[in-house]
Write a protein that holds these residues in place. Structure first.
Motif, short mmCIF file in Angstrom:
data_model
loop_
_atom_site.label_atom_id
_atom_site.label_comp_id
_atom_site.label_asym_id
_atom_site.label_seq_id
_atom_site.Cartn_x
_atom_site.Cartn_y
_atom_site.Cartn_z
N ALA A 1 -8.68 7.07 -4.33
CA ALA A 1 -8.09 6.52 -3.10
C ALA A 1 -8.96 6.86 -1.89
O ALA A 1 -9.15 6.02 -0.99
CB ALA A 1 -6.68 7.06 -2.90
N ARG B 1 -8.80 8.65 4.79
CA ARG B 1 -9.45 8.94 3.51
C ARG B 1 -9.36 10.43 3.15
O ARG B 1 -9.08 10.79 2.01
CB ARG B 1 -10.92 8.51 3.57
CG ARG B 1 -11.11 7.00 3.72
CD ARG B 1 -12.59 6.67 3.90
NE ARG B 1 -12.79 5.26 4.20
CZ ARG B 1 -12.85 4.30 3.30
NH1 ARG B 1 -12.75 4.61 2.02
NH2 ARG B 1 -13.03 3.03 3.66
N VAL C 1 -5.09 1.60 -7.07
CA VAL C 1 -5.27 3.04 -7.22
C VAL C 1 -3.96 3.77 -6.94
O VAL C 1 -3.60 4.73 -7.63
CB VAL C 1 -6.39 3.56 -6.29
CG1 VAL C 1 -6.38 5.08 -6.23
CG2 VAL C 1 -7.75 3.07 -6.78
N ARG C 2 -3.25 3.32 -5.92
CA ARG C 2 -1.96 3.94 -5.59
C ARG C 2 -0.95 3.75 -6.73
O ARG C 2 -0.14 4.64 -7.01
CB ARG C 2 -1.41 3.36 -4.30
CG ARG C 2 -2.28 3.60 -3.07
CD ARG C 2 -1.93 4.86 -2.33
NE ARG C 2 -0.60 4.81 -1.75
CZ ARG C 2 0.08 5.89 -1.35
NH1 ARG C 2 -0.44 7.10 -1.49
NH2 ARG C 2 1.27 5.78 -0.83
N SER D 1 -11.98 4.46 -1.23
CA SER D 1 -11.70 3.02 -1.19
C SER D 1 -12.77 2.28 -0.40
O SER D 1 -13.19 2.73 0.68
CB SER D 1 -10.34 2.78 -0.52
OG SER D 1 -9.29 3.35 -1.25
N TYR E 1 -7.83 -2.96 -4.04
CA TYR E 1 -8.32 -1.75 -4.71
C TYR E 1 -7.39 -0.58 -4.43
O TYR E 1 -6.97 0.13 -5.36
CB TYR E 1 -9.74 -1.42 -4.23
CG TYR E 1 -10.26 -0.07 -4.68
CD1 TYR E 1 -10.99 0.06 -5.85
CD2 TYR E 1 -10.03 1.08 -3.92
CE1 TYR E 1 -11.47 1.30 -6.28
CE2 TYR E 1 -10.50 2.32 -4.33
CZ TYR E 1 -11.22 2.43 -5.50
OH TYR E 1 -11.68 3.66 -5.91
N LEU E 2 -7.03 -0.37 -3.17
CA LEU E 2 -6.19 0.77 -2.81
C LEU E 2 -4.79 0.63 -3.40
O LEU E 2 -4.20 1.62 -3.85
CB LEU E 2 -6.11 0.91 -1.28
CG LEU E 2 -5.34 2.12 -0.75
CD1 LEU E 2 -5.89 3.42 -1.32
CD2 LEU E 2 -5.38 2.16 0.79
N ILE F 1 0.84 -1.20 0.00
CA ILE F 1 0.00 0.00 0.00
C ILE F 1 0.87 1.25 0.00
O ILE F 1 0.62 2.22 -0.73
CB ILE F 1 -0.96 0.00 1.20
CG1 ILE F 1 -2.04 -1.08 1.02
CG2 ILE F 1 -1.62 1.37 1.37
CD1 ILE F 1 -2.95 -1.25 2.22
N GLY G 1 -10.63 -2.79 1.35
CA GLY G 1 -10.29 -2.98 -0.07
C GLY G 1 -8.82 -2.82 -0.32
O GLY G 1 -8.40 -1.90 -1.05
N GLN G 2 -8.02 -3.70 0.28
CA GLN G 2 -6.57 -3.58 0.16
C GLN G 2 -6.10 -3.59 -1.30
O GLN G 2 -5.29 -2.75 -1.71
CB GLN G 2 -5.87 -4.71 0.93
CG GLN G 2 -5.97 -4.59 2.44
CD GLN G 2 -7.10 -5.42 3.01
OE1 GLN G 2 -8.14 -5.57 2.36
NE2 GLN G 2 -6.91 -5.96 4.20
#
Length: 455
Positions: A95, A172, A109-110, A98, A105-106, A53, A102-103
């Protein structure tokens, strides 16, 4: 480009380097967001997930730098900076929204956001070096580093101010706020002219002359334009350079020097401090990381002060002298805690944090700004975009690996031993500067190119 209205050189230099604000915010914001994210998603014992992450931005930046560098040789530095600003806005908002736990997903996005971070790291130094006069290039290119560390400090301050929000909201909002300076960047850069060197390269000589009249004394414009045309004319006869040819052809000495400096800057371990300082303090003191958010601000202030010092001394000292001095002190700052712990086993665990502050202080006015000054100066015009992209990617490969592996390494060995490894890399970087990097202070980009491509 607006031909009929003069654009202030101060406006050009400010927004030309403003991408550094976003670069800095996005690499710094996770420092404060991570403790809240760990609690919200129960990631305290998931070092691999935390590493991904955190380092996802750096992984995306590896590809963003190379891609943007290549495209900027075709589309121009300015247009690519505008595109990176759009990615900044979209990625920051994605981000912040998220889904819970949602590991993956994040992380994705990162990585997407990292494309813009990498593009910024490649494009801003190239643009600033091409806009700056030789005698002020170090100082003006150093503005990029001031922007980067100001963005980092801004993210640390925002993290601190938002720390009392519910943990599910805190991280967030921290991540989402990066969209605000991204919008400012877009509208600012939309008014900037293109680099005169790129304009000459694309046969827009009159536009290049006009841009030079905005940023140079009147009696220097025609001579500089003639020098740029001469260099561009020679390079128009050069066949398209492949990735392999960059490291084997006539440019190999300058390309390897620039890429090497960019790689060493990250493998020296600076971002282990910037990404994980609350967790480092937590491990040293036993206090919760979320209560240690003042430490990133302290590091950020040191970085900003160091970058301002660099603006004062940038063109008064040789590039190589500053890099060798910085590398030596940085290496010793990492190695000495291990030696002291061996001699005096009960030394206060906060000793390592004190030495980290010394490291950050010297890094802030040597390797941090000078890496990108050299990247902007060393590469010949024919391959500047491509080579800057490769240097950016090498830099981000180091940043990605440091961000990914540091929590795993500190989970399996003492912190001071991990930093001692980085200290040895710092000293190897000093040797690289000593034997492989040419001096560039006060020399025109054309002169550096001629010297570096002599057989």
């Amino acid at each position: 480009m607006q031909k009929e209205k003069k654009i202030s050189s101060k406006f050009i230099y400010f927004f030309g380097s403003f991408g550094g604000i976003l670069f800095g915010y996005d690499i710094g914001v996770m420092t404060g967001a991570l403790p809240f994210l760990q609690k919200d998603w129960a990631l305290q014992n998931s070092a691999g997930t935390v590493g991904w992450i955190t380092s996802g931005v750096m992984f995306g930046a590896i590809f963003g730098g190379a891609l943007a560098g290549k495209l900027s040789d075709k589309l121009g530095r300015r247009k690519m900076i505008l595109m990176s600003a759009i990615i900044f806005v979209v990625g920051s908002l994605l981000a912040s929204f998220s889904p819970n736990n949602g590991q993956m997903y994040l992380i994705i996005v990162r990585i997407f956001l990292g494309l813009a971070v990498g593009a910024s790291s490649a494009l801003v130094p190239a643009y600033m070096s091409e806009m700056s006069p030789a005698k002020l290039r170090g100082r003006l290119s150093g503005i990029n580093q001031t922007m980067i560390v100001s963005g980092m400090l801004l993210s640390y301050i925002m993290d601190f101010l938002l720390k009392d929000l519910p943990e599910a909201w805190a991280w967030r909002v921290m991540l989402g706020l990066a969209a605000v300076p991204a919008v400012i960047l877009y509208f600012g850069v939309s008014r900037l002219p293109e680099s005169p060197r790129f304009l000459v390269k694309t046969n827009k000589v009159d536009e290049a002359r006009q841009v030079l009249t905005w940023i140079r004394p009147a009696d220097e414009v025609e001579q500089e334009l003639a020098d740029i045309q001469t260099t561009a004319g020679e390079e128009n006869h050069i066949e398209k350079t492949s990735m392999v040819q960059l490291f084997t052809g006539k440019y190999r000495y300058l390309v390897m020097a620039g890429v090497g400096v960019a790689a060493f800057q990250q493998f020296q371990g600076a971002n282990a401090i910037f990404y994980y300082i609350p967790l480092i303090v937590e491990k040293a003191t036993g206090n919760e990381a979320s209560s240690a958010l003042m430490w990133p601000i302290i590091q950020g202030i040191i970085l900003v002060l160091g970058s301002l010092l660099f603006l004062v001394i940038a063109d008064k000292f040789k590039r190589r002298t500053l890099l060798i001095l910085g590398g030596l002190v940085m290496g010793l700052s990492f190695i000495l805690p291990t030696i002291i712990n061996m001699v005096v086993p009960n030394t206060s665990p906060m000793m390592i944090v004190v030495f980290l502050c010394i490291y950050v202080a010297f890094y802030s006015f040597t390797w941090a700004p000078l890496t990108w000054v050299l990247v902007g100066e060393l590469f010949p015009l024919a391959v500047r975009g491509s080579a800057s992209g490769i240097a950016s990617s090498a830099n981000w490969i180091g940043s990605f690996l440091v961000g990914l592996l540091f929590p795993i390494m500190t989970a399996s060995m003492p912190q001071d031993a991990v930093f001692a490894i980085f200290g040895i890399i710092c000293l190897l970087g000093v040797l690289f500067i000593r034997f492989f990097v040419p001096e560039t202070r006060g020399r025109s980009l054309e002169d550096i190119e001629k010297e570096g491509t002599r057989n």
